[in-house]
Design an enzyme around this catalytic site. Sequence first.
Site, PDB file in Angstrom:
ATOM      1  N   ARG A  41       0.691  -1.170  -0.138  1.00 44.19           N
ATOM      2  CA  ARG A  41       0.106  -0.058  -0.019  1.00 44.19           C
ATOM      3  C   ARG A  41       0.830   1.338   0.002  1.00 44.19           C
ATOM      4  NH1 ARG A  41      -4.200   0.763   4.436  1.00 44.19           N
ATOM      5  NH2 ARG A  41      -2.502   0.152   6.004  1.00 44.19           N
ATOM      6  N   GLY A 145      -1.616 -22.912   8.882  1.00 43.41           N
ATOM      7  CA  GLY A 145      -0.797 -24.005   9.999  1.00 43.41           C
ATOM      8  C   GLY A 145      -0.033 -23.310  11.162  1.00 43.41           C
ATOM      9  N   LYS A 200      -8.184 -20.337  16.527  1.00 41.88           N
ATOM     10  CA  LYS A 200      -7.361 -20.582  17.402  1.00 41.88           C
ATOM     11  C   LYS A 200      -6.679 -19.089  17.732  1.00 41.88           C
ATOM     12  CE  LYS A 200      -3.778 -18.976  14.276  1.00 41.88           C
ATOM     13  NZ  LYS A 200      -2.615 -17.962  14.728  1.00 41.88           N
ATOM     14  N   ASP A 253      -1.521 -25.080  14.457  1.00 44.86           N
ATOM     15  CA  ASP A 253      -1.525 -23.871  14.863  1.00 44.86           C
ATOM     16  C   ASP A 253      -1.864 -23.256  16.190  1.00 44.86           C
ATOM     17  OD1 ASP A 253      -2.951 -21.328  12.480  1.00 44.86           O
ATOM     18  OD2 ASP A 253      -1.139 -21.267  13.738  1.00 44.86           O
ATOM     19  N   SER A 263       3.372 -14.284  18.611  1.00 46.46           N
ATOM     20  CA  SER A 263       2.071 -14.428  18.349  1.00 46.46           C
ATOM     21  C   SER A 263       1.302 -12.915  18.729  1.00 46.46           C
ATOM     22  CB  SER A 263       0.907 -15.354  18.912  1.00 46.46           C
ATOM     23  OG  SER A 263      -0.327 -15.114  19.082  1.00 46.46           O
ATOM     24  N   ARG A 264       0.630 -12.145  17.760  1.00 45.62           N
ATOM     25  CA  ARG A 264       0.099 -11.048  18.033  1.00 45.62           C
ATOM     26  C   ARG A 264      -1.360 -11.189  18.879  1.00 45.62           C
ATOM     27  NH1 ARG A 264       0.789  -9.702  12.632  1.00 45.62           N
ATOM     28  NH2 ARG A 264      -0.377 -11.819  12.321  1.00 45.62           N
TER      29      ARG A 264
END
Length: 341
Positions: A41, A145, A200, A253, A263-264
């Site tokens: 972008r 995954g 998840k 996952d 992991s956010r």
Amino acid sequence: MTRRPPAVVAVLGSGSWGTTFAKVLADAGESADTQVRLWARRGEIADEINTHHTNSRYLAETVLPDNISCSTDTAAVLDGVELVVIAVPAQSLRSQLSAWKPLISPDAVVVSLMKGLEVGTDARMSQVLAEELGLPEDRIAVVSGPNLAMEIARCEPTASVVACPDAEVATWIAAACTATYFRPYTNTDVVGVEIGGIVKNVIALAVGICEGKQMGDNTKASVITRGLTETTRLAVALGGEPETMSGLAGMGDLIATCSSALSRNHTAGRLLGQGLSLDEVTAHMNQTAEGIKSAQAVLDLAHQLKVYMPITDSVVAVLQGNLSVHDLGPRLLARELKSEG
Ligand SMILES: NC(=O)C1=CN([C@@H]2O[C@H](COP(=O)(O)OP(=O)(O)OC[C@H]3O[C@@H](n4cnc5c(N)ncnc54)[C@H](O)[C@@H]3O)[C@@H](O)[C@H]2O)C=CC1
Ligand SMILES: O=C(CO)COP(=O)(O)O
């Protein structure tokens, strides 16, 4: 007859996963001289990638292969491309497809890397793609995954799943993204693979809250395990296969996302558990935590299908400010006793 690999692949979305997956495609296609065109972008992202072969905002010092180019010109990125990969935040997808549709080759295969449900419609990303692009389902695929982008950008080995109703298309895509460090399996269960990747993120919010409250591994393991149970219930109710949920797109996952500081969603949950408000967490995050917006859509689907998802229900209550993070655990433990199934 085996279909030849794609000479050019387009990746729409130059965030952490779009850029990383472009690297996977470029590394996989190096010997075949595959060209990967990445859409950004922002011009400054494209300039950095083309000049320095880095995307430092998302991937720190990772050096990208020379067969990746980046442009803000969507028409140029998509021109004549037979494999299009999309990696933008789930809630932004539909608004962009009307502009992208006339630029996508009529015979292209489109792959979603996104792990969210659309707010308002509760639609999976493959459904949004089918609705907006008018493609047959055998030309829409999903990759999902245990794929924490930063680890893959560092070429740390992992596996994944390419899901498409047409097994031959899934195999063709898998061949295009098979790298020394990235092993894609194929599956025809798109519903199960997508639901695994979506829910998840919600379970990871719950496990992150446990982390933020300094709860132990027993607690987190219990939430992960029961989280897989409710994920499986929803996937099966939508027509997915239970076996898919015990695979890479489900359990795999879930383990990776619920265990990693990368992991956010796990990070957002941890911050909530530490007492930050949702607004403070959102302000803190400079990347996408899909579970925050998808959780309500997951719960809506569960209610429509009469699927019992207590962890998701509790996460939504926390996100809505109707349940304190301190009461999440007690609320889950205080429910009536039942069989494990
Ligand atoms: N980062 C990861 O480890 C993984 C992410 N995913 C999924 O990939 C998808 C993309 O997420 P990430 O690349 O992680 O996100 P990110 O937060 O790293 O980057 C988001 C990208 O989308 C762009 N973007 C933001 N708002 C936009 C809009 N309204 N329209 C168009 N572009 C917009 C940003 O400029 C940025 O390039 C998500 O659905 C995520 O769940 C899947 C597996 C791994
Ligand atoms: O999907 C991912 C790992 O498979 C990335 O997880 P987060 O979106 O929580 O960072």
